[in-house]
Scaffold this active site. Structure first.
Site, PDB file in Angstrom:
ATOM      1  N   GLU A  38      -1.570 -13.946  -5.013  1.00  0.00           N
ATOM      2  CA  GLU A  38      -0.061 -14.072  -5.544  1.00  0.00           C
ATOM      3  C   GLU A  38      -0.177 -15.708  -6.120  1.00  0.00           C
ATOM      4  O   GLU A  38      -0.678 -16.683  -4.937  1.00  0.00           O
ATOM      5  CB  GLU A  38       0.897 -13.746  -4.641  1.00  0.00           C
ATOM      6  N   LYS A 109       7.243  -8.881  -9.718  1.00  0.00           N
ATOM      7  CA  LYS A 109       7.048  -8.382  -8.421  1.00  0.00           C
ATOM      8  C   LYS A 109       8.630  -7.528  -8.295  1.00  0.00           C
ATOM      9  O   LYS A 109       9.666  -8.305  -8.488  1.00  0.00           O
ATOM     10  CB  LYS A 109       6.935  -9.427  -7.682  1.00  0.00           C
ATOM     11  N   CYS A 142       2.126  -8.435  -3.240  1.00  0.00           N
ATOM     12  CA  CYS A 142       2.209  -8.510  -1.824  1.00  0.00           C
ATOM     13  C   CYS A 142       3.250  -7.759  -1.138  1.00  0.00           C
ATOM     14  O   CYS A 142       3.142  -6.676  -0.988  1.00  0.00           O
ATOM     15  CB  CYS A 142       2.826 -10.110  -1.655  1.00  0.00           C
ATOM     16  N   VAL A 169       2.284 -13.307   5.081  1.00  0.00           N
ATOM     17  CA  VAL A 169       2.467 -14.147   6.312  1.00  0.00           C
ATOM     18  C   VAL A 169       2.764 -13.149   7.591  1.00  0.00           C
ATOM     19  O   VAL A 169       2.521 -13.519   8.469  1.00  0.00           O
ATOM     20  CB  VAL A 169       3.814 -15.140   6.252  1.00  0.00           C
TER      21      VAL A 169
END
Ligand code: ACM
Length: 263
Positions: A38, A109, A142, A169
């Site tokens: 991304e 997204k 993601c 993350v």
């Protein structure tokens, strides 16, 4: 099909350098489908609308799509990668797919993560599957993975391979994707980034690496390290994703009970 990921640590805001690095690395490797992270050419942690405006591009037509299309043409291959897109005054967290003949399509997204919500509009393309001469390639970005509806929708639309650009993350995706692949009987290639960004004091984001290729049986066929730059490829057979039978009585799709699901 030789398919894979390239995980690395882009330098925030230095699009030219990041694009040149990706160009050089991809031209030096053999692949038929390559998935990039991304926001692979810009970095992830935007801290102002001005930065988003400065680094976003029209799709197609911007320098990121152009570079990817040039490499895809030279390699006779397909590439999927993420970038900030501008369209009609709105900004999207998008991904493009390019192939031997150039631009194929894009996806915006659907599920924005964390402070993306400050700067980007939720995607309005819906989930898309691209029918290529390698197989049917679906795209999600993601955090989309966390919503099982994303991959289910792509699988129901016929996706055989899910290209998954990411800047992860949270720690859950590498262990979660095998279940997503198993319950949909599809391949997935997650291309994550490494490194960390602290462009806002006290708000450090550390990216977990661990890019991976997962099979329709839920096996991790290849996984990268948490923190090293790595390009990884494996030979996969997309048609293996077409069989949704579990046994002679059960089929993942025809046994669904949408009449009972509150969707
Ligand atoms: C993410 O969606 N970049 C975690």
């Amino acid at each position: 099909m030789i398919a894979g990921y390239y995980q690395f640590n882009p330098v925030f805001g230095n699009k030219e350098e990041n694009l040149e690095r990706v160009r050089r690395v991809l031209l030096g490797h053999d692949f038929e489908l390559m998935v990039l992270p991304e926001f692979f050419a810009t970095g992830y942690q935007f801290v102002s609308g001005d930065e988003v405006r400065a680094l976003s591009e029209p799709v197609p037509g911007g320098p990121t799509t152009e570079m990817l299309a040039e490499v895809a043409g030279k390699k006779s291959a397909y590439i999927v990668g993420g970038l900030p897109e501008v369209d009609d005054g709105r900004y999207y967290n998008s991904a493009v797919i390019v192939g031997p003949e150039g631009f194929v399509g894009s996806y915006r997204k659907s599920h924005l993560f964390f402070e993306e919500k400050l700067y980007f509009s939720p995607g309005n393309t819906g989930f898309r599957v691209f029918d290529t001469d390698l197989g049917r390639i679906g795209i999600m970005i993601c955090f989309d993975w966390f919503f099982p509806e994303s991959m289910r929708t792509l699988a129901l639309k016929g996706a055989e391979v899910i290209a998954h650009p990411a800047n992860l993350v949270l720690p859950y995706c590498p262990q979660g994707m095998p279940i997503r692949c198993l319950e949909n009987r599809v391949f997935a290639i997650t291309a994550n980034r490494t490194g960390s960004e602290e462009r806002k004091e006290g708000k450090r984001l550390t990216y977990i690496g661990l890019s991976q290729i997962v099979s329709p049986g839920g096996d991790v066929v290849l996984r990268a390290s948490p923190d090293e730059e790595e390009i990884g490829t494996r030979d996969i057979e997309p048609s293996a994703a077409r069989n949704k039978d579990i046994n002679g009585y059960n089929n993942l799709f025809s046994d669904r009970r949408p009449d009972l699901y509150e969707l």
